[in-house]
Structure formats: structure tokens, C-alpha cells
Motif scaffolding. Structure first.
Motif, PDB file in Angstrom:
ATOM      1  N   MET A 120      43.942   9.577  26.358  1.00 30.60           N
ATOM      2  CA  MET A 120      44.430   9.239  25.037  1.00 30.60           C
ATOM      3  C   MET A 120      44.821  10.174  24.277  1.00 30.60           C
ATOM      4  N   LYS A 121      45.963  10.248  23.484  1.00 28.54           N
ATOM      5  CA  LYS A 121      46.518  11.509  22.886  1.00 28.54           C
ATOM      6  C   LYS A 121      45.744  11.168  21.290  1.00 28.54           C
ATOM      7  N   ASP A 122      45.622  12.183  20.809  1.00 25.43           N
ATOM      8  CA  ASP A 122      45.182  12.309  19.132  1.00 25.43           C
ATOM      9  C   ASP A 122      46.003  12.533  18.259  1.00 25.43           C
ATOM     10  N   PHE A 123      46.886  11.749  17.811  1.00 22.60           N
ATOM     11  CA  PHE A 123      48.185  11.943  16.961  1.00 22.60           C
ATOM     12  C   PHE A 123      47.795  12.537  15.905  1.00 22.60           C
ATOM     13  N   ALA A 124      46.588  12.223  15.206  1.00 24.99           N
ATOM     14  CA  ALA A 124      46.230  12.511  13.905  1.00 24.99           C
ATOM     15  C   ALA A 124      45.626  14.047  13.854  1.00 24.99           C
ATOM     16  N   ALA A 125      45.056  14.372  14.885  1.00 23.63           N
ATOM     17  CA  ALA A 125      44.701  15.666  15.290  1.00 23.63           C
ATOM     18  C   ALA A 125      45.519  16.731  15.429  1.00 23.63           C
ATOM     19  N   LEU A 126      46.622  16.272  16.192  1.00 21.81           N
ATOM     20  CA  LEU A 126      47.778  17.175  16.610  1.00 21.81           C
ATOM     21  C   LEU A 126      48.521  17.309  15.277  1.00 21.81           C
ATOM     22  N   ALA A 127      48.753  16.301  14.292  1.00 22.28           N
ATOM     23  CA  ALA A 127      49.484  16.528  13.017  1.00 22.28           C
ATOM     24  C   ALA A 127      48.664  17.532  12.309  1.00 22.28           C
ATOM     25  N   ALA A 128      47.589  17.464  12.363  1.00 24.80           N
ATOM     26  CA  ALA A 128      46.668  18.148  11.409  1.00 24.80           C
ATOM     27  C   ALA A 128      47.000  19.865  11.915  1.00 24.80           C
ATOM     28  N   LYS A 129      47.385  20.143  13.240  1.00 28.44           N
ATOM     29  CA  LYS A 129      47.352  21.439  13.610  1.00 28.44           C
ATOM     30  C   LYS A 129      48.772  21.973  13.171  1.00 28.44           C
ATOM     31  N   LEU A 130      49.731  21.114  12.800  1.00 23.72           N
ATOM     32  CA  LEU A 130      51.065  21.697  12.468  1.00 23.72           C
ATOM     33  C   LEU A 130      51.174  22.025  11.052  1.00 23.72           C
ATOM     34  N   THR A 131      51.863  23.290  11.024  1.00 25.43           N
ATOM     35  CA  THR A 131      51.770  24.139   9.568  1.00 25.43           C
ATOM     36  C   THR A 131      52.915  23.344   8.882  1.00 25.43           C
ATOM     37  N   PRO A 132      52.582  23.358   7.562  1.00 25.74           N
ATOM     38  CA  PRO A 132      53.741  22.948   6.389  1.00 25.74           C
ATOM     39  C   PRO A 132      55.252  22.981   7.035  1.00 25.74           C
ATOM     40  N   GLU A 133      55.400  24.299   7.362  1.00 25.77           N
ATOM     41  CA  GLU A 133      56.821  24.496   7.726  1.00 25.77           C
ATOM     42  C   GLU A 133      57.317  23.726   8.975  1.00 25.77           C
ATOM     43  N   GLU A 134      56.333  23.513   9.814  1.00 28.60           N
ATOM     44  CA  GLU A 134      56.436  22.804  11.159  1.00 28.60           C
ATOM     45  C   GLU A 134      56.857  21.425  10.793  1.00 28.60           C
ATOM     46  N   LYS A 135      56.029  20.852   9.721  1.00 32.13           N
ATOM     47  CA  LYS A 135      56.403  19.432   9.594  1.00 32.13           C
ATOM     48  C   LYS A 135      57.420  19.353   8.782  1.00 32.13           C
ATOM     49  N   ALA A 136      57.802  20.214   7.780  1.00 33.71           N
ATOM     50  CA  ALA A 136      59.347  20.073   7.251  1.00 33.71           C
ATOM     51  C   ALA A 136      60.279  19.920   8.285  1.00 33.71           C
ATOM     52  N   GLU A 137      60.177  20.859   9.062  1.00 34.08           N
ATOM     53  CA  GLU A 137      61.397  21.044  10.212  1.00 34.08           C
ATOM     54  C   GLU A 137      61.370  19.565  11.159  1.00 34.08           C
ATOM     55  N   ILE A 138      60.110  19.069  11.481  1.00 40.01           N
ATOM     56  CA  ILE A 138      60.153  17.928  12.149  1.00 40.01           C
ATOM     57  C   ILE A 138      60.776  16.484  11.393  1.00 40.01           C
ATOM     58  N   ARG A 139      60.431  16.815   9.815  1.00 35.44           N
ATOM     59  CA  ARG A 139      60.892  15.651   8.933  1.00 35.44           C
ATOM     60  C   ARG A 139      62.418  16.042   8.687  1.00 35.44           C
ATOM     61  N   SER A 140      62.984  16.799   9.237  1.00 33.42           N
ATOM     62  CA  SER A 140      64.411  17.114   8.709  1.00 33.42           C
ATOM     63  C   SER A 140      65.144  16.247   9.632  1.00 33.42           C
TER      64      SER A 140
END
Length: 79
Positions: free
Chosen positions: A1-21
Motif C-alpha cells: 500500500m502506498k503511503d501518500f502522507a509520507a511521500l508528500a512530506a518528502k517533497l520540497t516546498p518548491e516541488e509542492k508549488a510546482e505540483i499545485r500549479s
């Protein structure tokens, strides 16, 4: 089973911003796919955190969107 919360925690703020674009169900950019792969452990390791949209780009390459659970982790409640 994928751990979505753990993967999200490993993303940098810049990476999250790119994904949120893109919208929670929007087509992911190459930079977004690379970020998810990196956080998951390497090339193509992000499969499952993102899934095929069922469409292709102008070059015939498959396009991807966030898995709905990953979208929830990055965007908050998506419906």
C-alpha cells in the motif's frame, strides 16, 4: 500500500508549488513527475502516486494526473 502522507512530506516546498500549479486533477508537468519520482526513491518510482490520465500529449506521450489520495495530501480535501 502506498503511503501518500509520507511521500508528500518528502517533497520540497518548491516541488509542492510546482505540483499545485495544476489543478488537483490537472495534467502533471515533467517537473512534477520528476519531483514525485525523486521523493519515491528514483526514476519511475512515483507510479501509483500519479496515474495515467488516459490522454496523450501532442507528441503521443502519455499524460499523468495525481492519484486522488496524493491530490488530497497536496491540495487538502478535493471533494
Amino acid at each position: 500500500m502506498k503511503d501518500f502522507a509520507a511521500l508528500a512530506a518528502k517533497l520540497t516546498p518548491e516541488e509542492k508549488a510546482e505540483i499545485r500549479s495544476s489543478a488537483p486533477d490537472g495534467i502533471l508537468s515533467e517537473a512534477s513527475l520528476t519531483a514525485l519520482d525523486r521523493a519515491a526513491g528514483g526514476s519511475a518510482m512515483g507510479h501509483g502516486y500519479y496515474v495515467s490520465s488516459g490522454t496523450t500529449d501532442a507528441n503521443g506521450s502519455p499524460e499523468f494526473v495525481l492519484h486522488h489520495e496524493m491530490a488530497r495530501e497536496i491540495f487538502g480535501s478535493t471533494g
